[in-house]
Structures are given as C-alpha cells and as structure tokens.
Design an enzyme around this catalytic site. Structure first.
Site, short mmCIF file in Angstrom:
data_model
loop_
_atom_site.label_atom_id
_atom_site.label_comp_id
_atom_site.label_asym_id
_atom_site.label_seq_id
_atom_site.Cartn_x
_atom_site.Cartn_y
_atom_site.Cartn_z
N ASP A 55 -2.20 -3.59 8.11
CA ASP A 55 -1.49 -2.83 9.14
C ASP A 55 -1.16 -1.47 8.51
O ASP A 55 -1.33 -1.28 7.30
CB ASP A 55 -0.22 -3.58 9.53
CG ASP A 55 0.65 -2.80 10.50
OD1 ASP A 55 0.12 -2.30 11.50
OD2 ASP A 55 1.86 -2.68 10.23
N ASP A 57 1.79 1.19 9.83
CA ASP A 57 3.24 1.47 9.86
C ASP A 57 4.03 0.35 9.21
O ASP A 57 3.90 -0.82 9.59
CB ASP A 57 3.71 1.63 11.30
CG ASP A 57 3.48 3.02 11.85
OD1 ASP A 57 4.04 3.97 11.29
OD2 ASP A 57 2.74 3.16 12.85
#
Length: 275
Positions: A55, A57
């Site tokens: 991922d 963020d």
C-alpha cells in the site's frame, strides 16, 4: 451551500498554511495496550516468496496526519459537525483507508455526488501541498526495498489514492524505479476493501497469492489483501494494533526495522533455499 472553489484561498488564514503540522503529536485515542501483537506469527507458509505488494499511504510514508489535517480543516470550513473540528478517533474510524467515492457517502450523504466529489478533489489538492513540504518514509523502508531488489522479488504498489497522490508520493520517496506495477483502485471495478486492486496486481506480476504477502496499514487494505488470498503485515504507523489484528493482519509491526519482520523474512529465505 455552494460548492467549494478549487482555489485554496479560504485556507490562507489556516495555521497549516504557514507552518508545518507537528506530525509526532498525531496519536490515536483508542487504547491498544491490552491487545498484544502476536509476536509468534509466521509468514513462512508462503515460501518460496515470489512478490511483495505495498500500500502507499501510511505504509510507505507517514501521510495519515496530513490527510487528517486536510480533512479536519476543510470539513470545519463547511460546517461539518456543527463547525467543531473532527478528532483523530473520528478520522481513524470513519475516514482512514477509505476511497473518496465511499467518503462522499460517509461524510456528505446529503450532497449531490458531483459536489461531494469536488470537495474530495479540493481536499486532495490541499493534501498534496502539505505532502510536498514534509513527507518522510516509514523508518527502515530503504532497507526493505534493497532486500526485495537483492532477492529479485516482484513488487507492486496498490492504492485507493488518486493517481496524482500516488505519483507524488512515489516520486518524493524516489521509488519510481522500484515498483514494476502501480495499481490504482480508481482504475478497478471496486476499490479496497474489495480484492479487485490486489487481484489486478497479482495478475499484472503473474504471481500466485500463495507466495505473496502485502504490507498494509488500514482495515480496508488488510481485508482486501485477505480477500485476494494473501496474508497482510499490518503497519501500526497510526492505526491501533488491535484494529489491524481484528481486521485480519497476520503480523503487526511498528515499522520496517521491527525485528519480527526480519525474523519472518529470513525464515522465508532460508526455507526457499532448503526447497
């Protein structure tokens, strides 16, 4: 209530427009000390390891505080919650990890969809302005990236963030040449917590979910990884450890220097060499 203008002029008197937020001060109010991290968890069952999916963020960089500051100030500007600023607990429980289309329904259910999406676009503009000034990688990220490259593992970034955000963060972290694939949820049929973005990454890399794991920091991301058939290592960057474990994380770490992570990585390498 009129649609927010795309200009950031309404925020010129906002403190975050003139000085950097104190990121270390961002802390969750949800207690987690009573729920210990499972230090005995092992990822060795996925050996031989073929790929790692990341991922962006909160996983590659500590960006959640910047999203929080942007949402807090813009929601207060439109009178959300009777003009009282949202707190960190509200952000964690209702905003973090969610796709902007979903946030339109969660935060602005009475607005026309186009107007609500315009608000989200303006919020992302403010976020990128803050991120461009102060983004930092999660501690130990460079070491993990070098380990991945040295082993020749495949890798992809998989995110619910809009393209402009993903490109800015990856560029600032100098990872343009690291990722072979970048999958945007906005280009999939469904965003996280649905498995679609992770299934697309697996297909693009031509790897098996049985030999791949995911780094994630949010509940929606962990659920998406699990739904795609992969274990997830939860990054307790900002979200509570308990929340990540309950969501289905196989292991929760504080950052990429966590000894539990390296114990697992070395076990996978050793098991691969023994096969």
């Amino acid at each position: 209530m009129s649609t927010l203008a795309s200009s950031l002029r309404p925020f010129t008197k906002n403190p975050i427009s003139h000085k950097k937020p104190n990121i270390p001060a961002f802390s969750t109010t949800i207690p987690s000390s009573s729920y210990p991290i499972n230090s005995n968890a092992s990822l060795s069952f996925i050996a031989p390891l073929e790929a790692i999916l990341f991922d962006i963020d909160g996983t590659l960089c500590d960006s959640d505080p910047l999203h929080y500051y942007a949402f807090r100030d813009m929601l207060q500007e439109i009178g959300f919650n009777d003009g009282s600023p949202i707190d960190e607990e509200f952000f964690i429980n209702n905003i973090s990890g969610k796709h902007n289309e979903e946030l339109c329904r969660v935060l602005l259910p009475d607005w026309e969809f186009e107007k609500a999406m315009k608000f989200m676009v303006d919020k992302e503009v403010l976020f990128r302005r803050l991120a461009a000034e102060q983004l930092e990688p999660i501690s130990g990220l460079n070491n993990v990236c070098k380990w991945v490259e040295d082993l020749g593992l495949k890798r992809a970034a998989v995110t619910n963030a809009p393209r402009a955000n993903a490109e800015l963060l990856i560029s600032m972290l100098k990872l343009q040449d690291f990722f072979e694939v970048i999958v945007l949820a906005e280009e999939c049929a469904r965003p996280k917590p649905f498995p679609d973005p992770y299934l697309k990454a697996l297909n693009a890399l031509n790897v098996s979910p049985n030999h791949t794991f995911v780094f994630e920091d949010s509940v929606s991301g962990i659920k998406a990884a699990n739904a795609a058939g992969m274990p997830a290592v939860g990054m307790a960057t900002r979200n509570p450890e308990q929340m990540l474990l309950v969501a289905g994380a196989s292991l929760v770490i504080k950052d990429y220097n966590d000894p539990k992570l390296w114990e697992n990585l070395q076990k996978m390498v050793h098991q691969k060499s023994s096969l």
